[in-house]
Design a protein around this motif. Structure first.
Motif, PDB file in Angstrom:
ATOM      1  N   SER A  34       0.856  -1.192   0.000  1.00 31.54           N
ATOM      2  CA  SER A  34       0.000   0.000   0.000  1.00 31.54           C
ATOM      3  C   SER A  34       0.887   1.235   0.000  1.00 31.54           C
ATOM      4  O   SER A  34       2.031   1.208   0.472  1.00 31.54           O
ATOM      5  N   LEU A  35       0.353   2.319  -0.532  1.00 32.43           N
ATOM      6  CA  LEU A  35       1.153   3.546  -0.614  1.00 32.43           C
ATOM      7  C   LEU A  35       0.267   4.752  -0.849  1.00 32.43           C
ATOM      8  O   LEU A  35      -0.896   4.631  -1.254  1.00 32.43           O
ATOM      9  N   VAL A  36       0.871   5.932  -0.589  1.00 30.88           N
ATOM     10  CA  VAL A  36       0.294   7.216  -0.989  1.00 30.88           C
ATOM     11  C   VAL A  36       1.144   7.732  -2.134  1.00 30.88           C
ATOM     12  O   VAL A  36       2.375   7.849  -2.000  1.00 30.88           O
ATOM     13  N   ALA A  37       0.516   7.988  -3.288  1.00 27.35           N
ATOM     14  CA  ALA A  37       1.242   8.445  -4.467  1.00 27.35           C
ATOM     15  C   ALA A  37       0.862   9.880  -4.798  1.00 27.35           C
ATOM     16  O   ALA A  37      -0.316  10.234  -4.797  1.00 27.35           O
ATOM     17  N   ARG A  38       1.877  10.696  -5.077  1.00 28.55           N
ATOM     18  CA  ARG A  38       1.661  12.069  -5.583  1.00 28.55           C
ATOM     19  C   ARG A  38       1.649  11.975  -7.104  1.00 28.55           C
ATOM     20  O   ARG A  38       2.628  11.540  -7.728  1.00 28.55           O
ATOM     21  N   VAL A  39       0.532  12.367  -7.697  1.00 27.52           N
ATOM     22  CA  VAL A  39       0.355  12.173  -9.133  1.00 27.52           C
ATOM     23  C   VAL A  39       0.042  13.512  -9.792  1.00 27.52           C
ATOM     24  O   VAL A  39      -0.889  14.222  -9.382  1.00 27.52           O
ATOM     25  N   THR A  40       0.802  13.862 -10.789  1.00 26.49           N
ATOM     26  CA  THR A  40       0.525  15.046 -11.601  1.00 26.49           C
ATOM     27  C   THR A  40       0.293  14.590 -13.038  1.00 26.49           C
ATOM     28  O   THR A  40       0.276  13.388 -13.334  1.00 26.49           O
ATOM     29  N   GLN A  41       0.163  15.530 -13.934  1.00 23.88           N
ATOM     30  CA  GLN A  41      -0.032  15.183 -15.333  1.00 23.88           C
ATOM     31  C   GLN A  41       1.178  14.471 -15.907  1.00 23.88           C
ATOM     32  O   GLN A  41       1.064  13.646 -16.814  1.00 23.88           O
ATOM     33  N   ASP A  42       2.358  14.782 -15.345  1.00 25.65           N
ATOM     34  CA  ASP A  42       3.591  14.258 -15.927  1.00 25.65           C
ATOM     35  C   ASP A  42       4.416  13.383 -14.994  1.00 25.65           C
ATOM     36  O   ASP A  42       5.410  12.796 -15.425  1.00 25.65           O
ATOM     37  N   ALA A  46       6.114   8.137  -5.209  1.00 20.50           N
ATOM     38  CA  ALA A  46       5.669   7.509  -3.969  1.00 20.50           C
ATOM     39  C   ALA A  46       6.015   8.427  -2.794  1.00 20.50           C
ATOM     40  O   ALA A  46       7.167   8.829  -2.628  1.00 20.50           O
ATOM     41  N   CYS A  47       5.012   8.765  -1.981  1.00 21.48           N
ATOM     42  CA  CYS A  47       5.240   9.627  -0.816  1.00 21.48           C
ATOM     43  C   CYS A  47       5.416   8.820   0.464  1.00 21.48           C
ATOM     44  O   CYS A  47       6.179   9.224   1.353  1.00 21.48           O
ATOM     45  N   ALA A  48       4.697   7.711   0.580  1.00 23.75           N
ATOM     46  CA  ALA A  48       4.803   6.830   1.748  1.00 23.75           C
ATOM     47  C   ALA A  48       4.458   5.425   1.292  1.00 23.75           C
ATOM     48  O   ALA A  48       3.539   5.238   0.489  1.00 23.75           O
ATOM     49  N   VAL A  49       5.181   4.426   1.813  1.00 26.43           N
ATOM     50  CA  VAL A  49       5.037   3.048   1.327  1.00 26.43           C
ATOM     51  C   VAL A  49       4.983   2.082   2.502  1.00 26.43           C
ATOM     52  O   VAL A  49       5.738   2.212   3.472  1.00 26.43           O
ATOM     53  N   HIS A  50       4.065   1.102   2.408  1.00 30.60           N
ATOM     54  CA  HIS A  50       4.056  -0.053   3.323  1.00 30.60           C
ATOM     55  C   HIS A  50       4.198  -1.294   2.443  1.00 30.60           C
ATOM     56  O   HIS A  50       3.275  -1.662   1.708  1.00 30.60           O
ATOM     57  N   ASP A  51       5.334  -1.978   2.512  1.00 31.00           N
ATOM     58  CA  ASP A  51       5.669  -3.036   1.544  1.00 31.00           C
ATOM     59  C   ASP A  51       5.899  -4.360   2.252  1.00 31.00           C
ATOM     60  O   ASP A  51       6.913  -4.566   2.925  1.00 31.00           O
ATOM     61  N   GLU A  52       4.937  -5.275   2.114  1.00 29.03           N
ATOM     62  CA  GLU A  52       5.105  -6.649   2.585  1.00 29.03           C
ATOM     63  C   GLU A  52       5.253  -7.602   1.405  1.00 29.03           C
ATOM     64  O   GLU A  52       5.259  -8.812   1.571  1.00 29.03           O
ATOM     65  N   ALA A  59       9.747   5.389  -0.482  1.00 28.16           N
ATOM     66  CA  ALA A  59       9.260   6.769  -0.483  1.00 28.16           C
ATOM     67  C   ALA A  59      10.227   7.651  -1.259  1.00 28.16           C
ATOM     68  O   ALA A  59      11.442   7.578  -1.064  1.00 28.16           O
ATOM     69  N   GLY A  60       9.696   8.461  -2.159  1.00 28.89           N
ATOM     70  CA  GLY A  60      10.531   9.284  -3.022  1.00 28.89           C
ATOM     71  C   GLY A  60      10.800   8.645  -4.366  1.00 28.89           C
ATOM     72  O   GLY A  60      11.274   9.315  -5.295  1.00 28.89           O
ATOM     73  N   GLY A  61      10.500   7.351  -4.488  1.00 34.98           N
ATOM     74  CA  GLY A  61      10.694   6.656  -5.750  1.00 34.98           C
ATOM     75  C   GLY A  61       9.695   7.109  -6.799  1.00 34.98           C
ATOM     76  O   GLY A  61       8.583   7.532  -6.480  1.00 34.98           O
ATOM     77  N   THR A  62      10.071   6.986  -8.051  1.00 35.38           N
ATOM     78  CA  THR A  62       9.213   7.465  -9.139  1.00 35.38           C
ATOM     79  C   THR A  62       8.959   6.361 -10.156  1.00 35.38           C
ATOM     80  O   THR A  62       9.760   5.418 -10.288  1.00 35.38           O
ATOM     81  N   LEU A  63       7.849   6.487 -10.860  1.00 35.56           N
ATOM     82  CA  LEU A  63       7.515   5.617 -11.981  1.00 35.56           C
ATOM     83  C   LEU A  63       7.062   6.492 -13.143  1.00 35.56           C
ATOM     84  O   LEU A  63       6.668   7.654 -12.953  1.00 35.56           O
ATOM     85  N   ASP A  64       7.107   5.940 -14.318  1.00 29.98           N
ATOM     86  CA  ASP A  64       6.547   6.628 -15.482  1.00 29.98           C
ATOM     87  C   ASP A  64       5.035   6.660 -15.311  1.00 29.98           C
ATOM     88  O   ASP A  64       4.379   5.612 -15.270  1.00 29.98           O
ATOM     89  N   VAL A  65       4.483   7.862 -15.161  1.00 29.62           N
ATOM     90  CA  VAL A  65       3.067   7.985 -14.841  1.00 29.62           C
ATOM     91  C   VAL A  65       2.184   7.333 -15.906  1.00 29.62           C
ATOM     92  O   VAL A  65       1.080   6.850 -15.605  1.00 29.62           O
ATOM     93  N   THR A  66       2.656   7.265 -17.135  1.00 31.91           N
ATOM     94  CA  THR A  66       1.840   6.676 -18.205  1.00 31.91           C
ATOM     95  C   THR A  66       1.747   5.171 -18.088  1.00 31.91           C
ATOM     96  O   THR A  66       0.911   4.553 -18.747  1.00 31.91           O
ATOM     97  N   THR A  67       2.596   4.557 -17.251  1.00 35.65           N
ATOM     98  CA  THR A  67       2.561   3.107 -17.063  1.00 35.65           C
ATOM     99  C   THR A  67       1.754   2.712 -15.837  1.00 35.65           C
ATOM    100  O   THR A  67       1.733   1.533 -15.473  1.00 35.65           O
TER     101      THR A  67
END
Length: 391
Positions: A34-42, A46-52, A59-67
């Motif tokens: 689970s996570l909170v993601a900051r999403v813009t047009q471009d 990831a702002c906060a992550v809970h990873d099991e 947190a702070g990691g990025t992905l290509d928003v189009t994917t």
């Protein structure tokens, strides 16, 4: 958003409830990431992550928003809920679940108080998970609203912190200003006063004596203005007027000296001083009370009728020590009396203005620092009377 993406990530990281929210989301839904993601047009961040799930995103990691599926939530303004990707008629062929190996996914949008879209609260897993129960989506929406409320509160706190930083910077500038006044102005003025005094003792013509006297009195007036500004700056810094309290047995002598100084500066004016009572053991700051009287007298001489005397009265009554200064002339309008002790207030337009409008403010601050009561009344019959009562 006017803030930068890093500042948004930092803002979410400061929300103490977010780690708990993400843990509850995973425990309630059965999804292991689970996570909170900051999403813009471009961008997608990831702002906060809970990873099991050992997904590897921090947190702070990025992905290509189009994917991401988050871009669809952003554009449609509606949640996405998928219990089993492989059996879902729409998402079974979607490239995002295949790209990230997802079989279950839920995301709800986060809207700030002003209606602005921030990003998504998401949860996902590589295995199918039943997410159709209404309480799951309701819970996710409530948590998204809670995060939005906390972000708004954090933004207000940050604005307060920024205002505090600005005020601290302004305070430092004011302190520097005080230092400049104290060192770069007071010392040269004192030198001029001493020089003028030396010239007065030499052989001078009547005209030269008058010129030197004017120079000396102008410098003294400038020095008083500097003192007023310094005291004003100190009160604005929160320290108030500083006092050096002591037991004073000769208060009338101190005040007579102040009266003599003003008489010397205004040889054409009459100042009458009376003292009635026993003034031994008065607890006060001698220099500050002298400054208070000097300011009140200067005000009376400036604004009173030049053909009338100014009366200074010191008496010991049941209420304590009472000092009053009275001048005659045009009464002060009743509606203006409450404004007299405000800084920079200098009377009605068109009236001669020779100071900064700080004298009476400094008087009120000296009175307040002593725990005294300062009052003013004005009428054609009684004149304008400023009265200080010290308990």
């Amino acid at each position: 958003m006017s803030r930068s993406i890093p500042s948004d990530v930092e803002a979410v990281s400061r929300l103490e409830a977010v780690p708990t929210i993400l843990r509850v989301v995973t425990e309630t839904t059965g999804l292991r990431f689970s996570l909170v993601a900051r999403v813009t047009q471009d961008t997608w961040t990831a702002c906060a992550v809970h990873d099991e799930l050992a997904f590897g995103l921090k947190a702070g990691g990025t992905l290509d928003v189009t994917t991401t599926l988050c871009s669809e939530v952003r554009d449609s303004h509606t949640p996405i809920v998928i219990s089993h990707v492989s059996e879902d008629p729409h998402y079974c062929t979607h490239r995002t679940p295949k790209l990230y190996g997802l079989e279950s996914y839920i995301a709800v949008p986060i809207y700030l108080k002003n209606g602005e879209y921030f990003g998504n609260l998401c949860a996902m897993d590589s295995r199918p998970t039943p997410l159709g129960a209404p309480n799951i989506l309701a819970m996710m929406k409530l948590f998204a609203e809670l995060i939005a409320l906390q972000l708004d509160a954090e933004a207000r706190q940050e604005a307060t912190r920024e205002q505090l930083r600005s005020e601290q910077e302004a305070a430092e500038l004011r302190e520097q200003f005080i230092a400049v006044l104290g060192h770069d102005l007071r010392n040269p003025l004192a030198s001029v006063v001493v020089g003028a005094g030396s010239l007065m003792r030499g052989p001078l013509s009547e005209r030269q004596v008058d010129v030197v006297r004017r120079i000396r009195e102008s410098c003294r007036r400038m020095s008083r203005l500097v003192d007023d500004v310094m005291d004003f700056a100190r009160t604005r810094l929160g320290g108030g007027i500083g006092l050096v309290l002591s037991t004073v047995d000769d208060l009338p002598a101190t005040l007579r000296h102040v009266v003599s100084e003003l008489e010397s500066a205004h040889p054409a004016r009459v100042i009458r001083f009376t003292a009635d009572g026993d003034f031994t053991g008065v607890r006060c700051d001698r220099e500050r009370i002298g400054q208070l009287l000097s300011n009140l007298l200067a005000n009376a001489l400036e604004h009173g009728d030049a053909s009338e005397p100014v009366d200074v009265s010191l008496r010991r009554g049941a209420a304590g020590v009472v000092l009053s200064v009275t001048n005659r002339g045009t009464p002060i309008p009743a509606e203006m009396l409450p404004l007299l002790f405000r800084p920079y207030f200098r009377g009605p337009a068109g009236h001669p203005r020779t100071g900064l409008g700080l004298g009476l403010f400094i008087v009120s601050e000296i009175a307040r620092a002593h725990g005294g009561v300062l009052e003013v009344s004005s009428s054609r019959e009684e004149g304008t009377v400023f009265t200080l009562t010290l308990n």
